[in-house]
Design an enzyme around this catalytic site. Structure first.
Site, short mmCIF file in Angstrom:
data_model
loop_
_atom_site.label_atom_id
_atom_site.label_comp_id
_atom_site.label_asym_id
_atom_site.label_seq_id
_atom_site.Cartn_x
_atom_site.Cartn_y
_atom_site.Cartn_z
CE LYS A 20 -91.20 -65.69 91.34
NZ LYS A 20 -91.30 -64.90 90.10
NE ARG A 50 -88.67 -54.40 89.60
CZ ARG A 50 -89.42 -54.51 88.51
NH1 ARG A 50 -90.11 -53.46 88.09
NH2 ARG A 50 -89.48 -55.63 87.84
#
Length: 492
Positions: A274, A348
């Protein structure tokens, strides 16, 4: 803050009630307890409120307040007036805004004993308790505090102190405690709140006789075949934990409600790292796990007659020599293979194994997963609504209704099969990323492939914490989730 419930006093007794702050709502309707009390206050103070009204200084709308000191004829040291004139009878959101503004005004003072005359129905009392407890919350564990925090007591006056009202207030207090736990966990720095720390927090619930907690480590997780979960965890030195909390408050053999939480205690993005800006906020990426524990805490405190199982996949997502790489293909517990297009779409991956696990082991009546899953949901809904996906209309309606009751709103998002096309992979059963468009939707579509039966997914990336000057965990959506469980446990 200590909460007390008391049958409403006469206007004369309230004028002489000894406290640090008397809080009174100014509603639009004539008559009612607040209106007659305001008239009594105005008469006792030689027309003070009438003068303020003529000078247009009285608060009118939700969110407006006026704090007065040493009002003649009023024993309370302070009088706090709260605007309610635009708040309808069933307008929970505006009432919550008014209650929060009043609570914030109290916390900005040195008032310790509070008499609360702002809405006396059971629903409004619940929202009042949540607002007061939210405003009283402090996270002072990691800094030197110069003085001890004030120990406040709020006495809520009600038109009736029947059993149902008492129960509603008790529910609000328990929910507030669950919210506070979730906020504490979220606000803890990532070097404190590790996967192991989350496991220890879950074990604290096992002190309740109806609650059993298991915490599985890396080796046990591997033996289960949770390849997707372990793939995310392998870049970090912190060991992953699969946390299972089994609350048995209902009938033996009754299928439980399953709560599944994403517990990434720090998310660097992995190899798909990130940007540095605001990366510190990625300690909040375990907001789903915190919400599961907060809701279960409320269950335990209220001794709800219901079976609930909470499953948390907890790990860090870090870069390293052994870290998951873009382009890798991994095998999930379900047997489905996943092409990893971006290692920052890791939530996920751990959730798909946790969802498969809870269904294989517990055969739940319904499953709800909670995750700070996608930035796309923040773009779509901001920090007002949590994103809600469901494959069952009744379940979606029940969750949204629970959120409305406690002012913890969710917005239902689409889950059309057409979005599944974006998850096609050329070499695996499914890709973990569906491209830039509809990112929150395709993430939910990915998870839908790993569940059977009634299921809902809540993307809380925009609501689990606040950034900027007021940075901190919100505890959302514990209130919604706990209220849903309270409703589910209620006799038909």
């Amino acid at each position: 803050m200590k909460i007390e419930l008391q049958r409403a006093l006469s206007d004369e007794d309230l004028l002489q009630y000894p406290c640090d702050c008397l809080v009174v709502g100014i509603a639009a309707e004539e008559g009612g307890a607040s209106q007659t009390l305001l008239t009594s206050i105005d008469q006792a103070s030689d027309g003070l409120l009438a003068r303020l009204r003529s000078e247009r200084e009285l608060p009118r709308k939700a969110g407006q307040t006026l704090l007065l000191h040493a009002v003649a004829g009023v024993a309370a040291r302070r009088l706090l007036l709260v605007g309610l004139q635009d708040v309808g009878t069933d307008d929970a959101i505006r009432f919550q805004k008014a209650a929060r503004a009043a609570a914030a005004a109290i916390m900005g003072s040195r008032a310790v004993s509070i008499a609360w005359m702002v809405g006396n129905t059971s629903d409004r009392l619940m929202l009042s308790v949540l607002a007061l407890q939210e405003a009283d919350y402090r996270c002072d564990h990691y800094r030197k505090v110069e003085e001890n925090p004030l120990e406040r007591t709020a006495c809520l006056f009600t038109a009736t102190d029947d059993v149902s009202t008492q129960r509603r207030v008790a529910e609000a207090v328990a929910i507030a405690h669950g919210v506070a736990l979730a906020r504490d966990l979220g606000n803890a720095p990532a070097n404190v709140c590790t996967p192991t720390y989350l496991g220890d927090a879950a074990k604290a619930l096992a002190q309740h006789s109806a609650c059993e907690v298991e915490v599985l480590g890396r080796e046990e997780i591997g033996k289960l075949g949770m390849g997707a979960f372990l793939a995310v965890a392998r870049g970090s030195a912190e060991p992953p934990q699969l946390i299972v909390v089994n609350y048995r408050g209902g009938q033996d053999g009754s299928a439980p409600i399953a709560l599944v939480g994403k517990g990434v205690t720090f998310d660097s993005g992995g190899i798909s790292i990130k940007p540095a800006e605001a990366m510190d906020e990625m300690k909040y990426d375990m907001g789903g796990a915190a919400s599961v524990l907060g809701a279960l805490h409320a269950c335990v405190e209220l001794k709800l007659p219901i079976n609930v199982v909470g499953v948390i996949a907890a790990c860090e997502n870090m870069p390293g020599g052994n870290a998951l790489k873009p382009g890798d293909v991994i095998r999930s517990l379900s047997g489905k293979t996943i092409e990893v297009l971006n290692t920052d779409a890791e939530g996920r991956l751990i959730l798909c194994d946790a969802l498969t696990y809870v269904q294989q082991r517990f055969s739940p009546a319904l499953t709800i997963d909670l995750a700070t899953l996608t930035g796309a949901c923040v773009v779509a809904l901001g920090n007002v609504h949590s994103g809600l996906y469901a494959n069952d209309d009744t379940l979606a309606t029940q969750l949204m209704a629970a959120g409305t009751k406690v002012g913890d709103r969710a917005w239902r998002m689409p889950l059309d099969d057409d979005y599944q096309e974006q998850l096609k992979s050329s070499i695996a059963d499914v890709a973990n990323l569906g491209g830039r468009t509809g990112g929150s939707i395709t993430a939910a579509c990915f998870l839908s492939r790993f569940v059977e039966g009634k299921w809902a997914h809540m993307d809380i990336a925009g609501t689990a914490w606040k950034g900027g000057a007021n940075k901190g965990g919100t505890g959302r959506p514990v209130s919604l989730l706990a209220q849903f469980l309270v409703d589910a446990a209620a006799p038909v």
